[in-house]
Design an enzyme around this catalytic site. Structure first.
Site, short mmCIF file in Angstrom:
data_model
loop_
_atom_site.label_atom_id
_atom_site.label_comp_id
_atom_site.label_asym_id
_atom_site.label_seq_id
_atom_site.Cartn_x
_atom_site.Cartn_y
_atom_site.Cartn_z
N ARG A 1 -11.43 -8.84 9.92
CA ARG A 1 -10.80 -10.08 9.44
C ARG A 1 -10.28 -10.90 10.63
O ARG A 1 -10.41 -12.12 10.68
CB ARG A 1 -9.62 -9.74 8.51
CG ARG A 1 -10.07 -9.21 7.16
CD ARG A 1 -8.90 -8.66 6.36
NE ARG A 1 -9.32 -8.32 5.00
CZ ARG A 1 -8.70 -7.45 4.23
NH1 ARG A 1 -7.62 -6.81 4.66
NH2 ARG A 1 -9.13 -7.20 3.01
N ASP B 1 -9.30 -4.75 8.94
CA ASP B 1 -8.34 -5.74 9.47
C ASP B 1 -8.86 -6.34 10.78
O ASP B 1 -8.72 -7.53 11.04
CB ASP B 1 -6.98 -5.07 9.73
CG ASP B 1 -6.60 -4.15 8.60
OD1 ASP B 1 -5.67 -4.45 7.85
OD2 ASP B 1 -7.27 -3.10 8.45
N ARG C 1 0.83 -1.21 0.00
CA ARG C 1 0.00 0.00 0.00
C ARG C 1 0.86 1.26 0.00
O ARG C 1 0.50 2.27 -0.60
CB ARG C 1 -0.91 -0.01 1.23
CG ARG C 1 -1.89 -1.17 1.26
CD ARG C 1 -2.61 -1.23 2.58
NE ARG C 1 -3.59 -2.30 2.65
CZ ARG C 1 -3.37 -3.49 3.20
NH1 ARG C 1 -2.17 -3.79 3.70
NH2 ARG C 1 -4.31 -4.41 3.25
N HIS D 1 -2.66 0.54 8.66
CA HIS D 1 -3.41 -0.40 7.82
C HIS D 1 -2.41 -0.84 6.75
O HIS D 1 -2.30 -0.25 5.68
CB HIS D 1 -4.62 0.30 7.18
CG HIS D 1 -5.29 -0.51 6.10
ND1 HIS D 1 -5.83 -1.75 6.32
CD2 HIS D 1 -5.48 -0.26 4.79
CE1 HIS D 1 -6.33 -2.23 5.19
NE2 HIS D 1 -6.13 -1.34 4.24
P1 NAD Z 1 -10.22 1.31 -8.74
O1 NAD Z 1 -9.11 1.54 -9.69
O2 NAD Z 1 -11.20 0.23 -9.02
O3 NAD Z 1 -11.05 2.65 -8.53
C1 NAD Z 1 -10.44 3.87 -8.25
C2 NAD Z 1 -11.26 4.94 -8.97
O4 NAD Z 1 -10.76 6.22 -8.58
C3 NAD Z 1 -11.19 4.87 -10.49
O5 NAD Z 1 -12.49 4.68 -11.03
C4 NAD Z 1 -10.59 6.21 -10.91
O6 NAD Z 1 -11.11 6.71 -12.12
C5 NAD Z 1 -10.96 7.08 -9.72
N1 NAD Z 1 -10.16 8.30 -9.58
C6 NAD Z 1 -8.82 8.44 -9.73
N2 NAD Z 1 -8.48 9.73 -9.50
C7 NAD Z 1 -9.62 10.40 -9.19
C8 NAD Z 1 -9.91 11.75 -8.85
N3 NAD Z 1 -8.95 12.67 -8.79
N4 NAD Z 1 -11.19 12.09 -8.60
C9 NAD Z 1 -12.18 11.16 -8.67
N5 NAD Z 1 -11.95 9.86 -9.00
C10 NAD Z 1 -10.69 9.49 -9.26
O7 NAD Z 1 -9.54 1.08 -7.31
P2 NAD Z 1 -10.24 0.41 -6.04
O8 NAD Z 1 -9.96 -1.05 -6.05
O9 NAD Z 1 -11.61 0.91 -5.94
O10 NAD Z 1 -9.34 1.03 -4.86
C11 NAD Z 1 -9.44 2.41 -4.53
C12 NAD Z 1 -8.53 2.73 -3.35
O11 NAD Z 1 -9.04 2.08 -2.17
C13 NAD Z 1 -7.10 2.20 -3.53
O12 NAD Z 1 -6.17 3.15 -3.06
C14 NAD Z 1 -7.08 0.95 -2.68
O13 NAD Z 1 -5.78 0.62 -2.24
C15 NAD Z 1 -7.97 1.42 -1.53
N6 NAD Z 1 -8.48 0.35 -0.67
C16 NAD Z 1 -8.59 0.63 0.64
C17 NAD Z 1 -9.04 -0.32 1.53
C18 NAD Z 1 -9.14 0.02 2.99
O14 NAD Z 1 -9.39 -0.84 3.85
N7 NAD Z 1 -8.92 1.27 3.36
C19 NAD Z 1 -9.41 -1.59 1.06
C20 NAD Z 1 -9.33 -1.85 -0.31
C21 NAD Z 1 -8.85 -0.86 -1.18
#
Ligand code: NAD
Length: 321
Positions: free
Chosen positions: A156, A153, A93, A180
């Site tokens: 999980r 987490d 991450r 995280h």
């Molecule tokens: P994804 O690629 O499916 O979706 C991300 C979206 O963000 C895309 O549709 C993209 O077009 C959009 N985007 C990018 N820049 C942007 C902006 N400036 N304004 C608006 N939209 C914008 O990715 P995902 O699988 O949905 O993951 C998204 C984030 O969530 C990642 O950083 C991932 O690591 C994180 N995540 C966090 C957790 C958690 O527990 N916190 C868990 C899973 C994923």
């Protein structure tokens, strides 16, 4: 219900996490309006339309696509899921930090310009660092900018312990604390099963030599995201449900204890750092930080996690991009 002017939730990022969250939120019945925002405006429109077609099957909620910054007006909560996700099981991450810090900074600046009263919940990774950066950028009270932290987490962890003990996860109370990410750790001293501290439960149960299973269970929690990304390319359902729990606690002023990412100002002997610790979550966002009585080894693990995050924030340059 808490006294919000609206129960509008804006979701920024309509990808795997944002759309999964929108789906779970629509079914939860807690929001009256859900706006989806994405730089890929077609994606936001498509997701919103697809979700809106389920309208006859859940309680009334106005689901639509929108574009920022106007979209943030009147929102009670803005949930940020926009940005790059881990490209595969070999990417951590923390490697997403530079690019996602720019994205999140620009989003929170937009939110601040039109809705300085909003609560902002960050899910984009690395979530602790980005929550920290967002708070530095806005200078809002720490309760109003929080991250999803180790809520997923901890879920999980509870599930794995529940499976091991053959007990409902609802009767297992357990927390993963810190980053995280790879330096997170299990607060074993806080684990309760069926109302008993874990060691007491084990002495009653006596079915296994649990002390030897602990490292494996923690490793399974730490590696969960890598495993899921290896299998299906992204994680989305678990985080979506965790985000619903956080948003529900805020909109309903539930004052639930969850391990969200919070800015520490001396708690646990740590300052100027944001990471997952037990917090009371209610109408004001983070209402209080609970300073749990950790054993010395756990205090050290929390400090270690904080150190890793600090070193990475420094790499961003001046702490703010
Ligand atoms: P994804 O690629 O499916 O979706 C991300 C979206 O963000 C895309 O549709 C993209 O077009 C959009 N985007 C990018 N820049 C942007 C902006 N400036 N304004 C608006 N939209 C914008 O990715 P995902 O699988 O949905 O993951 C998204 C984030 O969530 C990642 O950083 C991932 O690591 C994180 N995540 C966090 C957790 C958690 O527990 N916190 C868990 C899973 C994923």
């Amino acid at each position: 219900m808490a006294n919000f002017k609206s129960r509008k939730v804006v979701i920024v990022g309509a990808g795997a996490v944002g759309s999964g969250f929108a789906f779970a939120l629509a079914q939860s019945g807690i929001a009256e309006e859900i706006a989806l925002v994405d730089v890929n405006t077609d994606l936001a429109k498509g997701q919103a339309l697809d979700l809106a077609h389920g309208a006859p099957f859940y309680r009334p909620v106005n689901i639509h696509a929108d574009t920022g910054p106007g979209a943030y007006r009147n929102a009670a909560i803005v949930v940020v899921t926009a940005g790059k996700a881990q490209a595969g099981p070999d990417q951590s991450r923390l490697e997403l930090m530079q690019i996602n810090a720019k994205i999140v900074t620009s989003i929170v600046s937009d939110i601040q310009s039109v809705n300085p009263e909003a609560i902002v919940l960050i899910a984009t990774n690395p979530v602790d660092i980005l929550t920290h950066v967002a708070r530095l950028r806005t200078n809002w009270p720490r309760g109003r900018i929080l991250g999803s932290g180790t809520v997923l987490d901890s879920a999980r962890f509870r599930w794995l312990l529940a499976e091991h003990c053959g007990i409902s996860p609802q009767n297992v109370h357990a927390s993963i604390l810190g980053e995280h990410g790879d330096s997170e750790f299990a607060a074993w001293s806080l684990v309760h099963v069926g109302g008993l501290p874990m060691d007491d439960y084990c002495s009653v149960c006596r079915k296994c030599d649990f002390i030897h299973r602990r490292p494996q269970i923690l490793e399974q929690v730490r590696r969960s995201a890598y495993h899921i990304i290896g299998y299906k390319g992204s994680t989305s359902f678990g985080v979506a449900m965790a985000l619903v729990q956080i948003v529900r606690a805020i909109l309903r002023n539930e004052r639930r204890v969850m391990t969200v990412s919070a800015s520490l100002e001396g708690e646990y002997g740590l300052k100027n750092i944001t990471l997952g610790v037990p917090c009371v979550v209610g109408a004001g966002g983070i209402e209080a930080i609970i300073e749990a009585r950790l054993v010395p080894e756990e205090v050290q693990q929390l400090a270690h996690s904080a150190q890793i995050l600090k070193e990475n924030i420094e790499k961003l340059g001046q702490g703010t991009p």
